[in-house]
Design a protein around this motif. Structure first.
Motif, short mmCIF file in Angstrom:
data_model
loop_
_atom_site.label_atom_id
_atom_site.label_comp_id
_atom_site.label_asym_id
_atom_site.label_seq_id
_atom_site.Cartn_x
_atom_site.Cartn_y
_atom_site.Cartn_z
N ALA A 167 -3.73 189.22 56.65
CA ALA A 167 -5.02 188.74 56.16
C ALA A 167 -4.84 187.87 54.92
CB ALA A 167 -5.94 189.92 55.85
N ALA A 168 -3.81 188.19 54.13
CA ALA A 168 -3.65 187.52 52.85
C ALA A 168 -2.97 186.15 52.95
CB ALA A 168 -2.84 188.41 51.91
N CYS A 169 -2.04 186.00 53.88
CA CYS A 169 -1.27 184.75 53.96
C CYS A 169 -2.16 183.61 54.43
CB CYS A 169 -0.09 184.92 54.92
SG CYS A 169 0.70 183.34 55.31
N PRO A 170 -2.20 182.52 53.68
CA PRO A 170 -3.07 181.41 54.08
C PRO A 170 -2.48 180.52 55.17
CG PRO A 170 -2.51 181.35 51.72
CD PRO A 170 -1.57 182.29 52.38
N TYR A 171 -1.25 180.79 55.58
CA TYR A 171 -0.59 179.85 56.49
C TYR A 171 -0.43 180.37 57.91
CZ TYR A 171 0.29 177.82 51.95
OH TYR A 171 0.13 177.31 50.70
N GLY A 172 -0.94 181.57 58.18
CA GLY A 172 -0.88 182.11 59.54
C GLY A 172 0.53 182.28 60.08
N VAL A 173 1.48 182.57 59.20
CA VAL A 173 2.86 182.63 59.67
C VAL A 173 3.33 184.06 59.95
CG1 VAL A 173 3.46 180.57 58.39
CG2 VAL A 173 3.88 182.79 57.35
N ARG A 174 2.54 185.04 59.53
CA ARG A 174 3.00 186.43 59.69
C ARG A 174 2.67 186.93 61.08
NH1 ARG A 174 4.37 190.13 55.47
NH2 ARG A 174 5.50 188.79 54.04
N ASN A 202 4.25 182.29 44.48
CA ASN A 202 3.17 183.22 44.16
C ASN A 202 2.66 183.77 45.50
OD1 ASN A 202 0.98 184.60 43.10
ND2 ASN A 202 -0.29 182.76 42.91
N PRO A 203 3.46 184.66 46.10
CA PRO A 203 3.16 185.05 47.49
C PRO A 203 2.08 186.12 47.59
CG PRO A 203 5.24 186.01 46.77
CD PRO A 203 4.66 185.30 45.58
N ALA A 204 0.96 185.74 48.17
CA ALA A 204 -0.14 186.69 48.34
C ALA A 204 0.32 187.87 49.19
CB ALA A 204 -1.33 186.01 49.01
#
Ligand code: SF4
Ligand code: SF4
Lengths: 228, 417
Positions: free
Chosen positions: A104-111, A69-71
């Motif tokens: 901004a959307a990814c909760p894991y700071g990987v982008r 469910n990728p934000a």
């Protein structure tokens, strides 16, 4: 097919070989890291944390969690971020408009964003002129979308692709091959006989930020100590 | 009028500076901003949200006239629509320099992803741009016919002046009524861009959209107020006092609603006492305390001022109150960014070490001597280039409003009173 990964934290020695293999195979420009390894709680990697003389030192590798469910994909206005038929979340470098909503959307700071032309960044960091590293050719998915190129265009977002240039041909990702502790196990979560499926079934697994409902396809085995 | 020429010149130079800065940014990449991976939206998006906010005023004021039959405000519906059109144009323009690949912006239209709140925003903002343009157009139609102006006006040739006036009246009302829900939608949807993101605790609340609407009604009406005050001048202030009082009341009243939302928001963020919420609260009251105080105190002052008899009735008080409100609202928009990006979403607890919350460091996206590559917070401060680029919407709004006021009569009864 739903490609996923199991990371056995009991085996991780925090050597960061996976991060280096990832960085060089995927030609990441200076300052950009698709894959990070840190010591949770510590301000320096490989520094022990604890209280009352009881110290501990665990390591946690984090890259794209390949959310079911990728934000990042849901917010992407241009459809540049998409999930391919193998369940891998990818970015079309020719489609991305650089709005950075996904960061901004990814909760894991990987982008990671290409704040400048990677070639300029390399020159500025003092890399020898003409020195190129990483998989040398472009890679396009079956619809011709550019999901890997050694020097990314300026102004687009990038992140882990599960090494699409290797894994679409049946090979293993660079981090899996580069890990000396055999910490990482990669495979098809839809195939009940695959090793990843077996591990997810039999062992206690943890997914990061489970409470956000992102349904990551990266699972952590934390048999001895639980990390939230 | 000399004054308007000076203003036009000023607007032109603001636009020019911003375009040069933007060109420089396009040439070098967004590295010339102070945004980085861990703090990926900054001044541009805050300014965008600010201009979306002030764009509300137009249709709020015009539809108040038609819905509640407040005749006193009627002379100002033209200015109101004009301010709305100019502001939404500014907002739309501000979003462009934030795109790393503005040259591919068409991808949003060719391959739109309808699950993305950004795509919803593009749709409602385009609709609002069109509606406010039409609103201005139909309202000045009769005047332009009188002047014999032909641009976009050819079709009125076959009609008499009375017919055109009746048409203008009828359609002004219709457009205002259609526009009102769209005006509310642009704030709702702009807020939803942020509020939908569960990764950012500071944004992820259902109170954000209604709060955006309340702030927009306040700041949008204040913009109409300021432009009207400037247009009628001190000399004719008394004549339109009634209208200004109503606008001041709309501003003050919606600020009451805004502060109500702010309070419940803070209580809900704080009461449960989760680590994430505590981190956000310590950011807004600690590190960004001054900015947060600006956001709260200035509008609070305006609210009180506009409720007092003296404040409502004085040209200066109305002017000062509105300007303070703009500063407060701008701080509010900036405060959307700071606590959201400096609370790293991936934070972990390590109970064995007595650590409740530890932020997993993020790679900045830049390698520079003396600077870490991995950070768990980023002291974002806009660069000179960012300030330069941000002049774009200010220049555009000033230009459109001044040029329109110069060319057409936006205050119908001025000549014969
Ligand atoms: S970890 Fe982030 S980038 Fe990867 S799929 Fe999930 S939301 Fe997207
Ligand atoms: S930055 Fe690119 S990938 Fe990310 S949301 Fe915007 S268009 Fe999509």
């Amino acid at each position: 097919m739903r490609l996923g990964m199991v990371i056995d934290l009991d085996r991780c020695i925090g050597c960061r070989s996976c991060a280096v293999a990832c960085k060089s195979h995927n030609a990441q420009p200076p300052g950009t890291w698709w894959n990070r390894v840190f010591t949770p709680g510590a301000s320096f990697h490989q520094a022990a944390v604890g209280k009352d003389g009881a110290l501990q030192m665990e390591y946690l590798p984090v890259s794209c969690q390949m959310c079911d469910n990728p934000a990042c994909q849901k917010v992407c206005p241009s459809g540049a971020t998409y999930t391919d038929e193998r369940g891998v979340v990818l970015i079309d470098y020719e489609r991305c408009i650089g709005c950075r909503y996904c960061i901004a959307a990814c909760p894991y700071g990987v982008r990671q964003y290409n704040w400048e032309d990677p070639k300029k960044a390399k020159a500025r960091a003092g890399y020898e002129k003409g020195y190129e590293y990483g998989y040398p050719a472009d890679f396009r998915d079956k619809d011709g979308r550019l999901v890997y190129t050694p020097n990314r265009p300026v102004g687009v977002v990038e992140k882990c692709t599960f090494c699409v240039q290797y894994t679409s041909g049946g090979e293993q990702p660079a981090c899996v091959k580069g890990c000396p502790g055999k910490v990482r196990i990669f495979g098809d979560l839809d195939d009940p006989s695959s090793e990843v499926s077996k591990l997810v079934r039999k062992r206690q697994t943890v997914r990061l930020k489970e409470e956000l409902g992102t349904s990551p396809k990266v699972f952590y085995l934390a048999a001895t100590k639980l990390i939230r | 009028m000399k004054k308007s020429n000076i203003l036009l010149g000023l607007a032109g130079s603001l636009i020019l500076i911003s375009l040069v800065a933007w060109g420089y940014q396009i040439y070098n990449g967004l590295i010339v901003t102070n945004m980085r991976n861990s703090f990926s939206w900054g001044l541009y998006i805050a300014t965008f949200a600010f201009f979306v906010g002030v764009a509300a005023g137009g249709l709020i004021v015009s539809s108040t006239v038609y819905l509640f039959n407040i005749e006193k405000l009627k002379p100002f519906t033209r200015i109101a629509s004009l301010s709305a059109f100019a502001s939404i144009l500014g907002a739309g323009a501000m979003i462009l320099p934030d795109m790393g690949r503005v040259d591919r912006i068409w991808n949003i239209f060719v391959y739109p992803n309808f699950r993305s709140p950004l795509v919803w925003d593009v749709m409602v903002i385009s609709a609002y741009l069109l509606i406010t343009f039409l609103s201005v157009y139909v309202q000045i139609l009769p005047d332009r016919k009188k002047e014999g102006s032909r641009f976009l006006n050819g079709w009125t040739k076959a009609h008499s002046q009375e017919e055109v006036e009746a048409f203008s009246k009828k359609w002004s009302k219709r457009i205002a009524l259609v526009g009102l829900p769209v005006a509310i939608l642009i704030h709702t949807v702009t807020a939803l861009i942020f509020a939908t993101q569960a990764s950012r605790g500071w944004w992820n609340t259902a109170v954000l959209p209604p709060d955006f609407v309340s702030v927009a009604v306040a700041s949008g009406t204040a913009l109409v107020l300021v432009i009207s005050l400037l247009a009628v001048g001190k000399e004719q202030f008394d004549q339109h006092k009634g209208a200004f009082q109503i606008m001041a009341l709309i501003v003050a009243g919606s600020l009451v609603v805004h502060f109500f939302f702010v309070s419940v928001d803070l209580i809900i963020h704080g009461w449960w006492g989760s680590r994430e919420a505590e981190e956000i609260l310590s950011l807004i009251f600690g590190h960004y305390g001054y900015l947060y105080a600006t956001e709260l105190l200035l509008p609070a002052f305006t609210m009180v001022l506009f409720f007092t008899e003296k404040g409502k009735r004085s040209y200066r008080a109305l002017m000062i109150g509105s300007v303070l409100l703009f500063i407060g609202v701008f701080a509010h928009r900036l405060m959307l960014m700071f606590p959201a990006f400096n609370a790293i979403p991936l934070s972990l607890s390590i109970p064995g070490a007595g650590i409740e919350s530890w932020a997993y460091p993020v790679a900045l996206g830049q390698l520079q001597e003396g600077m870490p590559v991995f950070v768990s917070s980023w002291a974002y401060m806009p660069t000179l280039v960012e300030y330069g680029v941000t002049l774009l919407p200010f220049g555009l709004v000033l230009f459109v409003v001044t040029a329109a006021l110069k060319m057409y009569n936006f205050l119908p009864q001025k000549p014969f009173m």
